[in-house]
Design a protein around this motif. Structure first.
Motif, PDB file in Angstrom:
ATOM      1  N   VAL A   4       0.841  -1.200   0.000  1.00 30.21           N
ATOM      2  CA  VAL A   4       0.000   0.000   0.000  1.00 30.21           C
ATOM      3  C   VAL A   4       0.875   1.250   0.000  1.00 30.21           C
ATOM      4  CG1 VAL A   4      -1.721   1.296   1.318  1.00 30.21           C
ATOM      5  CG2 VAL A   4      -1.953  -1.172   1.078  1.00 30.21           C
ATOM      6  N   LEU A   5       2.012   1.180   0.683  1.00 31.56           N
ATOM      7  CA  LEU A   5       2.942   2.313   0.703  1.00 31.56           C
ATOM      8  C   LEU A   5       3.594   2.529  -0.661  1.00 31.56           C
ATOM      9  CD1 LEU A   5       4.629   1.742   4.186  1.00 31.56           C
ATOM     10  CD2 LEU A   5       2.847   3.396   3.591  1.00 31.56           C
ATOM     11  N   GLN A   6       3.585   1.495  -1.489  1.00 31.36           N
ATOM     12  CA  GLN A   6       4.152   1.596  -2.833  1.00 31.36           C
ATOM     13  C   GLN A   6       3.227   2.377  -3.773  1.00 31.36           C
ATOM     14  OE1 GLN A   6       4.634  -2.218  -4.721  1.00 31.36           O
ATOM     15  NE2 GLN A   6       6.269  -1.476  -6.051  1.00 31.36           N
ATOM     16  N   LEU A   7       1.948   2.443  -3.447  1.00 27.06           N
ATOM     17  CA  LEU A   7       0.973   3.114  -4.311  1.00 27.06           C
ATOM     18  C   LEU A   7       1.353   4.553  -4.656  1.00 27.06           C
ATOM     19  CD1 LEU A   7      -2.466   1.755  -3.046  1.00 27.06           C
ATOM     20  CD2 LEU A   7      -1.237   1.149  -5.121  1.00 27.06           C
ATOM     21  N   PRO A   8       1.754   5.380  -3.677  1.00 24.63           N
ATOM     22  CA  PRO A   8       2.118   6.759  -4.048  1.00 24.63           C
ATOM     23  C   PRO A   8       3.272   6.831  -5.055  1.00 24.63           C
ATOM     24  CG  PRO A   8       1.856   6.582  -1.675  1.00 24.63           C
ATOM     25  CD  PRO A   8       1.782   5.186  -2.232  1.00 24.63           C
ATOM     26  N   LEU A   9       4.213   5.891  -4.963  1.00 23.19           N
ATOM     27  CA  LEU A   9       5.326   5.873  -5.924  1.00 23.19           C
ATOM     28  C   LEU A   9       4.822   5.542  -7.328  1.00 23.19           C
ATOM     29  CD1 LEU A   9       8.054   4.055  -3.805  1.00 23.19           C
ATOM     30  CD2 LEU A   9       7.896   6.500  -4.337  1.00 23.19           C
ATOM     31  N   LEU A  10       3.928   4.562  -7.419  1.00 23.42           N
ATOM     32  CA  LEU A  10       3.386   4.185  -8.722  1.00 23.42           C
ATOM     33  C   LEU A  10       2.543   5.315  -9.304  1.00 23.42           C
ATOM     34  CD1 LEU A  10       2.378   0.470  -7.986  1.00 23.42           C
ATOM     35  CD2 LEU A  10       4.423   1.312  -9.172  1.00 23.42           C
ATOM     36  N   VAL A  11       1.724   5.925  -8.486  1.00 24.00           N
ATOM     37  CA  VAL A  11       0.900   7.045  -8.961  1.00 24.00           C
ATOM     38  C   VAL A  11       1.802   8.222  -9.339  1.00 24.00           C
ATOM     39  CG1 VAL A  11      -0.899   8.704  -8.330  1.00 24.00           C
ATOM     40  CG2 VAL A  11      -1.148   6.288  -7.704  1.00 24.00           C
ATOM     41  N   GLY A  12       2.842   8.451  -8.569  1.00 23.65           N
ATOM     42  CA  GLY A  12       3.808   9.507  -8.912  1.00 23.65           C
ATOM     43  C   GLY A  12       4.451   9.248 -10.266  1.00 23.65           C
ATOM     44  N   PHE A  13       4.822   7.987 -10.497  1.00 25.67           N
ATOM     45  CA  PHE A  13       5.367   7.618 -11.803  1.00 25.67           C
ATOM     46  C   PHE A  13       4.355   7.905 -12.907  1.00 25.67           C
ATOM     47  CE2 PHE A  13       5.606   4.616 -15.300  1.00 25.67           C
ATOM     48  CZ  PHE A  13       6.867   4.876 -15.786  1.00 25.67           C
ATOM     49  N   ALA A  14       3.097   7.550 -12.667  1.00 23.33           N
ATOM     50  CA  ALA A  14       2.049   7.786 -13.670  1.00 23.33           C
ATOM     51  C   ALA A  14       1.905   9.281 -13.951  1.00 23.33           C
ATOM     52  CB  ALA A  14       0.717   7.189 -13.208  1.00 23.33           C
ATOM     53  N   CYS A  15       2.036  10.113 -12.930  1.00 22.31           N
ATOM     54  CA  CYS A  15       1.944  11.569 -13.126  1.00 22.31           C
ATOM     55  C   CYS A  15       3.116  12.080 -13.973  1.00 22.31           C
ATOM     56  CB  CYS A  15       1.904  12.293 -11.777  1.00 22.31           C
ATOM     57  SG  CYS A  15       0.353  12.062 -10.893  1.00 22.31           S
ATOM     58  N   VAL A  16       4.319  11.572 -13.697  1.00 27.02           N
ATOM     59  CA  VAL A  16       5.492  11.965 -14.493  1.00 27.02           C
ATOM     60  C   VAL A  16       5.318  11.485 -15.930  1.00 27.02           C
ATOM     61  CG1 VAL A  16       7.982  11.608 -14.800  1.00 27.02           C
ATOM     62  CG2 VAL A  16       7.059  12.105 -12.525  1.00 27.02           C
ATOM     63  N   LEU A  17       4.871  10.259 -16.112  1.00 28.64           N
ATOM     64  CA  LEU A  17       4.650   9.722 -17.458  1.00 28.64           C
ATOM     65  C   LEU A  17       3.603  10.548 -18.204  1.00 28.64           C
ATOM     66  CD1 LEU A  17       5.368   7.472 -19.474  1.00 28.64           C
ATOM     67  CD2 LEU A  17       3.537   6.101 -18.444  1.00 28.64           C
ATOM     68  N   ALA A  18       2.516  10.893 -17.540  1.00 24.17           N
ATOM     69  CA  ALA A  18       1.471  11.707 -18.169  1.00 24.17           C
ATOM     70  C   ALA A  18       2.000  13.092 -18.525  1.00 24.17           C
ATOM     71  CB  ALA A  18       0.255  11.819 -17.251  1.00 24.17           C
ATOM     72  N   GLY A  19       2.807  13.675 -17.658  1.00 26.33           N
ATOM     73  CA  GLY A  19       3.396  14.982 -17.943  1.00 26.33           C
ATOM     74  C   GLY A  19       4.330  14.945 -19.137  1.00 26.33           C
ATOM     75  N   ILE A  20       5.153  13.910 -19.205  1.00 26.77           N
ATOM     76  CA  ILE A  20       6.058  13.749 -20.357  1.00 26.77           C
ATOM     77  C   ILE A  20       5.247  13.527 -21.624  1.00 26.77           C
ATOM     78  CG2 ILE A  20       7.809  12.247 -21.388  1.00 26.77           C
ATOM     79  CD1 ILE A  20       8.916  11.892 -18.486  1.00 26.77           C
ATOM     80  N   TYR A  21       4.197  12.723 -21.521  1.00 26.37           N
ATOM     81  CA  TYR A  21       3.308  12.542 -22.672  1.00 26.37           C
ATOM     82  C   TYR A  21       2.796  13.900 -23.144  1.00 26.37           C
ATOM     83  CZ  TYR A  21      -0.842  11.900 -25.407  1.00 26.37           C
ATOM     84  OH  TYR A  21      -1.767  12.012 -26.407  1.00 26.37           O
ATOM     85  N   GLY A  22       2.331  14.726 -22.227  1.00 24.58           N
ATOM     86  CA  GLY A  22       1.817  16.048 -22.590  1.00 24.58           C
ATOM     87  C   GLY A  22       2.865  16.906 -23.286  1.00 24.58           C
ATOM     88  N   MET A  23       4.105  16.820 -22.822  1.00 24.11           N
ATOM     89  CA  MET A  23       5.184  17.592 -23.440  1.00 24.11           C
ATOM     90  C   MET A  23       5.427  17.132 -24.878  1.00 24.11           C
ATOM     91  SD  MET A  23       7.752  17.716 -20.158  1.00 24.11           S
ATOM     92  CE  MET A  23       8.903  18.950 -20.760  1.00 24.11           C
ATOM     93  N   VAL A  24       5.469  15.810 -25.076  1.00 24.25           N
ATOM     94  CA  VAL A  24       5.691  15.258 -26.418  1.00 24.25           C
ATOM     95  C   VAL A  24       4.483  15.547 -27.307  1.00 24.25           C
ATOM     96  CG1 VAL A  24       5.972  13.090 -27.709  1.00 24.25           C
ATOM     97  CG2 VAL A  24       7.288  13.489 -25.611  1.00 24.25           C
ATOM     98  N   HIS A  25       3.298  15.328 -26.773  1.00 19.09           N
ATOM     99  CA  HIS A  25       2.055  15.582 -27.505  1.00 19.09           C
ATOM    100  C   HIS A  25       2.006  17.029 -28.007  1.00 19.09           C
ATOM    101  CE1 HIS A  25      -2.116  17.070 -27.529  1.00 19.09           C
ATOM    102  NE2 HIS A  25      -2.395  15.908 -28.069  1.00 19.09           N
ATOM    103  N   ASN A  26       2.413  17.949 -27.153  1.00 17.75           N
ATOM    104  CA  ASN A  26       2.362  19.353 -27.557  1.00 17.75           C
ATOM    105  C   ASN A  26       3.414  19.708 -28.591  1.00 17.75           C
ATOM    106  OD1 ASN A  26       0.117  19.844 -26.066  1.00 17.75           O
ATOM    107  ND2 ASN A  26       1.022  21.426 -24.781  1.00 17.75           N
TER     108      ASN A  26
END
Length: 177
Positions: A4-26
């Motif tokens: 359960v403590l690992q969840l914030p790390l995974l969600v954090g990774f997803a946020c970084v991945l989504a942000g990078i996607y947005g940068m490339v998409h733009n």
């Protein structure tokens, strides 16, 4: 508890991945319709004048997209907890996250093959290239819909992996006795 403590790390990774996607998409959007940024997005995101270029488009992409990591990362990470092996659960999470991003990008790119419905896209007077503006706007709007489609497919993938892992878990446990 440790998982359960690992969840914030995974969600954090997803946020970084989504942000990078947005940068490339733009970067793609900026190539298709720089007026979309000059006439709307740079002002909307309060980009300083010296960032009214590709760097500004990337910054706008980050700001507009990182939060989709919450929308995608939370359900996928929580669902992956159903996999008995923490290592396998993490691998499935990463595969699902990249699957969602790949589907989102692919569907967004497909939208560029279709003429934008200019009757339904409000083009600001400041836009010098209304068609480019319309194509970039359509790519932008399509990406959010594509993200939801990708999320559904990602959840189906994780669900299938959970079922598969749970079927194997009792067999593996009884073999070790």
């Amino acid at each position: 508890m440790r998982r359960v403590l690992q969840l914030p790390l995974l969600v954090g990774f997803a946020c970084v991945l989504a942000g990078i996607y947005g940068m490339v998409h733009n970067q793609i959007s900026y190539s298709v319709g720089p007026d979309y940024f000059r006439a709307l997005k740079f002002t909307q995101f309060r980009m300083p004048e010296y960032f009214h270029d590709r760097i500004g488009a990337a910054l706008v992409g980050w700001q507009a997209s990182w939060w989709m990591g919450l929308v995608i990362g939370i359900p996928i990470s929580v669902m992956s907890l159903g996999i008995p092996s923490p290592t396998l659960a993490t691998k499935v999470f990463f595969r699902a996250a990249f699957l969602v991003v790949s589907i989102t990008l692919a569907l967004g790119l497909v939208s560029l093959l279709v003429a934008p419905p200019m009757d339904h896209i409000p083009v600001p007077a400041a836009a010098k290239d209304p068609i480019g503006y319309g194509r970039a706007a359509m790519l932008h709007d399509t990406s959010y819909l594509a993200g939801i489609i990708g999320l559904v497919i990602g959840l189906i993938y994780v669900g299938a992996q959970v079922r598969k892992a749970r079927r194997k878990a009792p067999a593996s446990a009884s073999e070790g006795r």
